[in-house]
Design a protein around this motif. Structure first.
Motif, PDB file in Angstrom:
ATOM      1  N   PRO A  18       0.826  -1.217   0.000  1.00 34.31           N
ATOM      2  CA  PRO A  18       0.000   0.000   0.000  1.00 34.31           C
ATOM      3  C   PRO A  18       0.854   1.258   0.000  1.00 34.31           C
ATOM      4  N   LYS A  19       0.299   2.342  -0.561  1.00 27.43           N
ATOM      5  CA  LYS A  19       1.042   3.602  -0.608  1.00 27.43           C
ATOM      6  C   LYS A  19       1.222   4.181   0.792  1.00 27.43           C
ATOM      7  N   THR A  20       0.239   3.918   1.653  1.00 23.59           N
ATOM      8  CA  THR A  20       0.322   4.472   3.003  1.00 23.59           C
ATOM      9  C   THR A  20       1.157   3.562   3.892  1.00 23.59           C
ATOM     10  N   ASP A  21       1.856   4.173   4.838  1.00 19.01           N
ATOM     11  CA  ASP A  21       2.590   3.427   5.847  1.00 19.01           C
ATOM     12  C   ASP A  21       1.624   2.480   6.578  1.00 19.01           C
ATOM     13  N   TRP A  22       2.132   1.368   7.056  1.00 17.97           N
ATOM     14  CA  TRP A  22       1.203   0.405   7.648  1.00 17.97           C
ATOM     15  C   TRP A  22       0.453   0.975   8.838  1.00 17.97           C
ATOM     16  N   MET A  23       1.081   1.906   9.557  1.00 14.66           N
ATOM     17  CA  MET A  23       0.384   2.483  10.717  1.00 14.66           C
ATOM     18  C   MET A  23      -0.786   3.368  10.272  1.00 14.66           C
ATOM     19  N   ASP A  24      -0.742   3.814   9.027  1.00 17.86           N
ATOM     20  CA  ASP A  24      -1.798   4.705   8.535  1.00 17.86           C
ATOM     21  C   ASP A  24      -2.775   4.010   7.588  1.00 17.86           C
ATOM     22  N   THR A  25      -2.555   2.729   7.322  1.00 19.55           N
ATOM     23  CA  THR A  25      -3.450   2.019   6.402  1.00 19.55           C
ATOM     24  C   THR A  25      -4.696   1.566   7.160  1.00 19.55           C
ATOM     25  N   PRO A  26      -5.868   2.009   6.708  1.00 22.81           N
ATOM     26  CA  PRO A  26      -7.086   1.706   7.481  1.00 22.81           C
ATOM     27  C   PRO A  26      -7.459   0.217   7.434  1.00 22.81           C
ATOM     28  N   ASN A  27      -8.205  -0.200   8.446  1.00 19.81           N
ATOM     29  CA  ASN A  27      -8.690  -1.587   8.508  1.00 19.81           C
ATOM     30  C   ASN A  27      -9.762  -1.823   7.453  1.00 19.81           C
ATOM     31  N   ASP A  28      -9.759  -3.030   6.924  1.00 16.28           N
ATOM     32  CA  ASP A  28     -10.796  -3.414   5.963  1.00 16.28           C
ATOM     33  C   ASP A  28     -11.687  -4.468   6.610  1.00 16.28           C
ATOM     34  N   PHE A  29     -12.900  -4.066   6.961  1.00 14.77           N
ATOM     35  CA  PHE A  29     -13.814  -4.987   7.654  1.00 14.77           C
ATOM     36  C   PHE A  29     -14.911  -5.508   6.740  1.00 14.77           C
ATOM     37  N   LYS A  30     -14.576  -5.702   5.472  1.00 17.25           N
ATOM     38  CA  LYS A  30     -15.556  -6.315   4.572  1.00 17.25           C
ATOM     39  C   LYS A  30     -15.935  -7.693   5.103  1.00 17.25           C
ATOM     40  N   PRO A  31     -17.209  -8.076   4.929  1.00 16.13           N
ATOM     41  CA  PRO A  31     -17.580  -9.449   5.320  1.00 16.13           C
ATOM     42  C   PRO A  31     -16.678 -10.448   4.594  1.00 16.13           C
ATOM     43  N   GLY A  32     -16.357 -11.532   5.274  1.00 16.55           N
ATOM     44  CA  GLY A  32     -15.440 -12.500   4.693  1.00 16.55           C
ATOM     45  C   GLY A  32     -14.019 -12.307   5.183  1.00 16.55           C
ATOM     46  N   ARG A  33     -13.768 -11.150   5.820  1.00 16.84           N
ATOM     47  CA  ARG A  33     -12.430 -10.883   6.352  1.00 16.84           C
ATOM     48  C   ARG A  33     -12.374 -11.181   7.843  1.00 16.84           C
ATOM     49  N   TRP A  34     -13.513 -11.553   8.436  1.00 11.21           N
ATOM     50  CA  TRP A  34     -13.504 -11.839   9.865  1.00 11.21           C
ATOM     51  C   TRP A  34     -14.500 -12.946  10.177  1.00 11.21           C
ATOM     52  N   ALA A  35     -14.215 -13.662  11.249  1.00 13.92           N
ATOM     53  CA  ALA A  35     -15.100 -14.740  11.672  1.00 13.92           C
ATOM     54  C   ALA A  35     -16.124 -14.187  12.663  1.00 13.92           C
ATOM     55  N   TYR A  36     -17.251 -14.860  12.757  1.00 13.50           N
ATOM     56  CA  TYR A  36     -18.340 -14.361  13.612  1.00 13.50           C
ATOM     57  C   TYR A  36     -17.939 -14.379  15.087  1.00 13.50           C
ATOM     58  N   PRO A  37     -18.401 -13.369  15.828  1.00 16.29           N
ATOM     59  CA  PRO A  37     -18.036 -13.299  17.251  1.00 16.29           C
ATOM     60  C   PRO A  37     -18.795 -14.319  18.098  1.00 16.29           C
ATOM     61  N   GLY A  38     -18.282 -14.584  19.296  1.00 17.26           N
ATOM     62  CA  GLY A  38     -18.874 -15.555  20.207  1.00 17.26           C
ATOM     63  C   GLY A  38     -20.301 -15.185  20.594  1.00 17.26           C
ATOM     64  N   LYS A  39     -21.171 -16.182  20.603  1.00 16.38           N
ATOM     65  CA  LYS A  39     -22.559 -15.938  21.007  1.00 16.38           C
ATOM     66  C   LYS A  39     -22.637 -15.675  22.507  1.00 16.38           C
ATOM     67  N   ILE A  40     -23.597 -14.860  22.896  1.00 11.53           N
ATOM     68  CA  ILE A  40     -23.720 -14.459  24.301  1.00 11.53           C
ATOM     69  C   ILE A  40     -23.755 -15.661  25.236  1.00 11.53           C
ATOM     70  N   ASP A  41     -24.620 -16.638  24.927  1.00  8.04           N
ATOM     71  CA  ASP A  41     -24.788 -17.741  25.889  1.00  8.04           C
ATOM     72  C   ASP A  41     -23.520 -18.592  25.970  1.00  8.04           C
ATOM     73  N   VAL A  42     -22.804 -18.685  24.839  1.00  8.69           N
ATOM     74  CA  VAL A  42     -21.541 -19.439  24.843  1.00  8.69           C
ATOM     75  C   VAL A  42     -20.533 -18.758  25.769  1.00  8.69           C
ATOM     76  N   ILE A  43     -20.402 -17.444  25.616  1.00  8.96           N
ATOM     77  CA  ILE A  43     -19.433 -16.690  26.418  1.00  8.96           C
ATOM     78  C   ILE A  43     -19.803 -16.771  27.894  1.00  8.96           C
ATOM     79  N   LYS A  44     -21.102 -16.713  28.175  1.00  8.16           N
ATOM     80  CA  LYS A  44     -21.543 -16.800  29.579  1.00  8.16           C
ATOM     81  C   LYS A  44     -21.223 -18.170  30.164  1.00  8.16           C
ATOM     82  N   ARG A  45     -21.432 -19.220  29.353  1.00  9.11           N
ATOM     83  CA  ARG A  45     -21.209 -20.574  29.862  1.00  9.11           C
ATOM     84  C   ARG A  45     -19.777 -20.790  30.336  1.00  9.11           C
ATOM     85  N   ILE A  46     -18.818 -20.137  29.686  1.00  6.10           N
ATOM     86  CA  ILE A  46     -17.431 -20.345  30.109  1.00  6.10           C
ATOM     87  C   ILE A  46     -16.884 -19.149  30.882  1.00  6.10           C
ATOM     88  N   HIS A  47     -17.769 -18.230  31.266  1.00  3.65           N
ATOM     89  CA  HIS A  47     -17.403 -17.104  32.128  1.00  3.65           C
ATOM     90  C   HIS A  47     -16.278 -16.258  31.552  1.00  3.65           C
TER      91      HIS A  47
END
Lengths: 539, 336
Positions: A18-47
């Motif tokens: 990229p032309k910009t320094d890595w510290m200045d290159t913005p995040n790309d949060f297009k779908p497909g670039r991240w996995a789904y976050p933990g479901k509430i009840d799952v997170i609660k079950r393991i505290h």
């Protein structure tokens, strides 16, 4: 998968970052670039902290108000607990030798996937808050203040690292990105940032005994079903003891082997082998998980899940534990288990493992009391304790994929090869830069084997896929064997994408097919229920 | 830009000496006090950094295994030096790492391209240049440091004289050309050009990566200038350096400005060292992926802060599933 392989290749450009320094290159949060976050009840079950509805695609991640303080304290604590973390934060010279060793960088070209920059994402914050040079010189010394975008960037890129340690092999100081990724993920967990593909298996494993959440009665049904299949194919009714006390050996394998194709064929191979040699063993539904997604979560959770193995060995009175084919399971057993939970061996019958068939004493497992099935079977074979008919695998041209963790976190390289060569007549290695300690990841290790990030997985799978394609084209290889349950799941789409026509199997599926059993009928079908005559004809 | 900042900074350092010694005549400051402070900061800083690392425990043995493990099967041959289980073999592994840059020697270069049919190809080529120039750089530096000890010892020990004469073996020019001078400048230039010209390496480089290279190059060039061009009065310089090591500091006449430049840049290097990536000199010995045997399965390793977290017990598990377990005919510990 939106891109065709040729299009994906075209999208890789190492020479124009990229032309910009890595510290200045913005995040790309297009779908497909991240996995789904933990479901509430799952997170609660393991505290785990901060259970809530949120999505990485949202602007607001609903973090605790004092999130900066939490990260600062979390880093402080880990710097004091892990010399590895402190040293790896300080000594990198950015020589770049690691850069093109990462499968995600090779297949994607995103500079933040160079291991050195991945670590810099964290190091920059470390320098800012914990070093004199960073405090005084700021950005000139490579420091930057912690912001929300930095946290988001950590989430993107520390979940694009499979903790495979290939970079660490090439680093002149042995800086291990797996270690850095583990620290970063632990820090993110403190804020409640996690992915469901890891958290749900953790929660399942904790309460139900395995990642997949198979309950004991269902587990028994599946095992019985496989016993029936074995009888259909061989005419031999094998025993598969579950939760029985007083046996010599407790056998633990990843639950993927019980649940899904093609792991179940490997599981059938185990059962046939144990029956044939008359092994005095039991399975457990409580300790029915060899794998440990805790490793991808936190050291504490890894310890908690791993503890079941000794806990169950004690209850059942086993003398030693035999472990199945699994990758990260063996990283945990080889480099963490006895250190974490060795104290739980007190009051058990556990002793240095000795093969009841050959008398071989596994002195290399003297502390953990756990033997890898490939070591165990290779030992049986060299003592001529198995009657094998490799011709039943003659329609297969086989190569072997070294899983990252047994390769670079253990060094289990020649044992599975010894087994394969005894049960198959046609074996070909992939290029040397892609096997043994230099092996490439399947693209889905460390809990990233989820389908919503298939593009990332296929990119990460390029080096492995391309090496596979090479032996497919050169030698006609049509089967890739492996000793890892995650591999058995992830390598199938990888092969379909990069090297179509290659099947994936476990090593003990090949053993099961070659194994001659006392009292067997004419073997017309293999463990997949396919006609051997037809397969031979096609080949 | 980052490279330019670093270059300008090194020029600024030169100006400081030219002004400080050339114009303001602060010879004592630049010839004695700054070197003393620099040496003290270097020694104390280095020791503190290593102590600070050593203070954190090593909870787990996490060597990166680079070959076959120790097996009880006789035909499986252990790769003892890349996957050691004993202290002796671990020491050998570390010696290979520290003295021969073993891991860097593995280096490969990956390229992705399409073959004539448009199919993807990932190719790996051996890439030993970084290793070669890296090792050349470090050994030249070491030799030069040892050679310089002739200025700080009287009488000069034999091995220093020996290294000095070996280094000038070619007998080119007068005074004779040191091989390591050439090698150091060549290697540092390679490392610098690699950073500037290779787009990936340029992208990941910080100002803090260029600065030490420029600084070391400036030190080397100022040294070469003193020896071959300015032809400084070595007797006078040795008078000064011996004064420093015997703690009887004294500034002789006849010490030219080029010496002050050289000494000041070295002082800056010493001052900068403990706060920078140059600490890899100490850190390489403390890396837990290299300096430990792969033996956690063989013998117990103690984690001083082991939290001993309890697992979800079998009893709790059975409580959750007792009924279906009994129904399925699975053995249970408590029948009801």
């Amino acid at each position: 998968m939106a891109l065709k392989p040729e299009e994906l290749i075209d999208s890789i450009d190492y020479h124009h970052p990229p032309k910009t320094d890595w510290m200045d290159t913005p995040n790309d949060f297009k779908p497909g670039r991240w996995a789904y976050p933990g479901k509430i009840d799952v997170i609660k079950r393991i505290h785990f902290p901060n259970p809530r509805e949120w999505s990485p695609g949202d602007a607001d991640w609903k973090l605790p108000e004092n999130w900066k303080e939490i990260i600062y304290n979390g880093m402080r604590e880990r710097l004091d607990k892990y010399r590895s973390f402190k040293v790896f934060m300080d000594i990198c010279v950015r020589c770049g030798a690691c850069a093109d060793k990462c499968h995600f960088y090779i297949g994607g070209g995103d500079p933040k996937n160079m291991p050195v920059l991945r670590a810099e994402l964290l190091r920059s914050v470390y320098r800012n808050d914990f070093t004199a040079a960073g405090k005084i010189l700021g950005r000139l010394a490579g420091a930057r203040p912690l912001t929300l975008d930095v946290i988001k960037e950590w989430f993107l890129y520390f979940y694009q690292c499979t903790e495979c340690r290939r970079c660490s092999l090439f680093c002149p100081y042995g800086i291990d990105t797996a270690e850095v990724t583990m620290m970063a993920r632990e820090l993110l967990h403190l804020l409640g940032i996690n992915i469901n593909w890891i958290m749900e298996p953790v929660a399942n494993c904790n309460r139900m005994g395995n990642h997949l959440g198979i309950q004991p009665h269902a587990f028994k049904d599946i095992v019985d079903f496989m016993v029936d299949d074995i009888e259909n194919y061989t005419g031999v009714r094998v025993k598969a003891p579950l939760n029985e006390k007083g046996h010599e050996i407790l056998f633990i394998t990843p639950s993927g082997d019980v649940f899904a194709d093609p792991g179940i064929y490997t599981f059938m191979g185990y059962l046939m082998l144990f029956h044939e040699i008359g092994l005095d063993y039991t399975l457990s539904t409580y300790a029915s998980e060899g794998g440990n997604f805790g490793l991808f979560t936190s050291a504490d959770m890894m310890q908690k899940l791993n503890g079941k193995m000794y806990h169950e060995a004690k209850r059942l009175g086993a003398k030693w534990i035999l472990g199945g084919e699994c990758g990260h399971m063996w990283r945990v057993i080889n480099q963490y288990m006895d250190t974490m939970n060795g104290y739980m061996q007190e009051g058990t019958n556990l002793s240095v493992p000795r093969s009841p068939i050959t008398g071989t004493v596994f002195k290399n497992a003297a502390a953990t009391k756990m033997v890898h099935i490939a070591e165990f079977t290779a030992d049986l074979i060299r003592h001529n304790k198995l009657k094998l008919n490799p011709a039943r695998n003659d329609h297969l041209k086989v190569t072997f994929h070294d899983s990252c963790n047994p390769a670079r976190g253990m060094g289990l390289l020649d044992e599975p090869r010894a087994v394969i060569k005894a049960v198959c007549n046609d074996f070909h290695e992939m290029p040397i830069e892609t096997i043994r300690e230099q092996t490439f990841c399947c693209g889905g290790g460390s809990g990233l084997n989820t389908d919503e990030i298939m593009d990332i997985r296929m990119r990460g799978g390029l080096p492995r896929g391309n090496a596979l394609k090479y032996v497919r084209d050169k030698h006609g290889v049509n089967t890739m064997a492996c000793v890892c349950a995650i591999d058995r799941a992830t390598l199938i789409p990888l092969a379909n994408y990069w090297a179509p026509g290659v099947n994936i199997c476990g090593v003990h599926e090949l053993v099961g097919n070659a194994l001659e059993m006392k009292g067997q009928k004419e073997r017309e079908l293999n463990l997949r229920g396919e006609s051997l005559a037809e397969l031979a004809e096609e080949a | 830009m980052k490279a330019l900042y670093s270059l300008f900074f090194v020029f600024a350092l030169l100006l400081v000496v030219l002004f400080g010694v050339g114009a303001a005549h602060l010879n004592m400051l630049f010839g004695v006090w700054i070197p003393y402070v620099a040496m003290a900061v270097f020694l104390l800083g280095f020791i503190y950094r290593v102590y600070d690392w050593a203070k954190s425990p090593v909870p787990f043995r996490i060597p990166t295994t680079g070959g076959q493990q120790w097996s009880v099967l006789p035909e499986v041959k252990q790769n003892r030096w890349d996957n050691p289980t004993t202290v002796r073999d671990t020491v050998i592994r570390m010696a290979f790492e520290v003295l021969l840059f073993r891991s860097l020697f593995r280096n490969t270069k990956s390229e992705v391209y399409k073959n004539e049919n448009g199919g993807p190809v990932v190719a790996y080529a051996s890439a030993k240049w970084l290793w070669l120039f890296g090792i050349l750089f470090h050994y030249s530096f070491l030799t030069i440091v040892i050679r310089h000890m002739r200025l700080f010892t009287e009488p000069v020990p034999g091995f220093i004289t020996l290294i000095d004469s070996l280094d000038s073996l070619l007998q080119i020019a007068a005074p004779t050309l040191y091989l390591t001078d050439v090698a150091l400048v060549a290697a540092a230039t390679f490392l610098l050009m690699r950073r500037i010209l290779a787009p990936q390496i340029r992208y990941l480089s910080l100002a803090a990566d260029y600065f030490p290279l420029f600084l070391i190059l400036a030190i080397a060039i100022s040294g070469i200038y003193m020896r071959y061009i300015a032809k400084v009065d070595v007797i006078a310089i040795k008078e000064l350096t011996m004064g420093l090591v015997t703690f009887h500091p004294h500034i002789p006449a006849n010490v030219g400005i080029s010496f002050y430049i050289h000494l000041f840049l070295v002082s800056i290097l010493l001052l900068y060292f403990p706060f920078s990536k140059l600490m890899h000199l100490g850190g390489v010995f403390l890396s837990p992926t290299r300096n430990l045997p792969n033996d956690s399965r063989v013998r117990h390793h103690e984690n001083p802060w082991n939290p001993k977290i309890k697992c979800h017990s079998y009893a709790d598990y059975e409580d959750d599933f007792r009924e279906p377990m009994i129904e399925a005919g699975l053995p249970v510990d408590k029948a009801e």
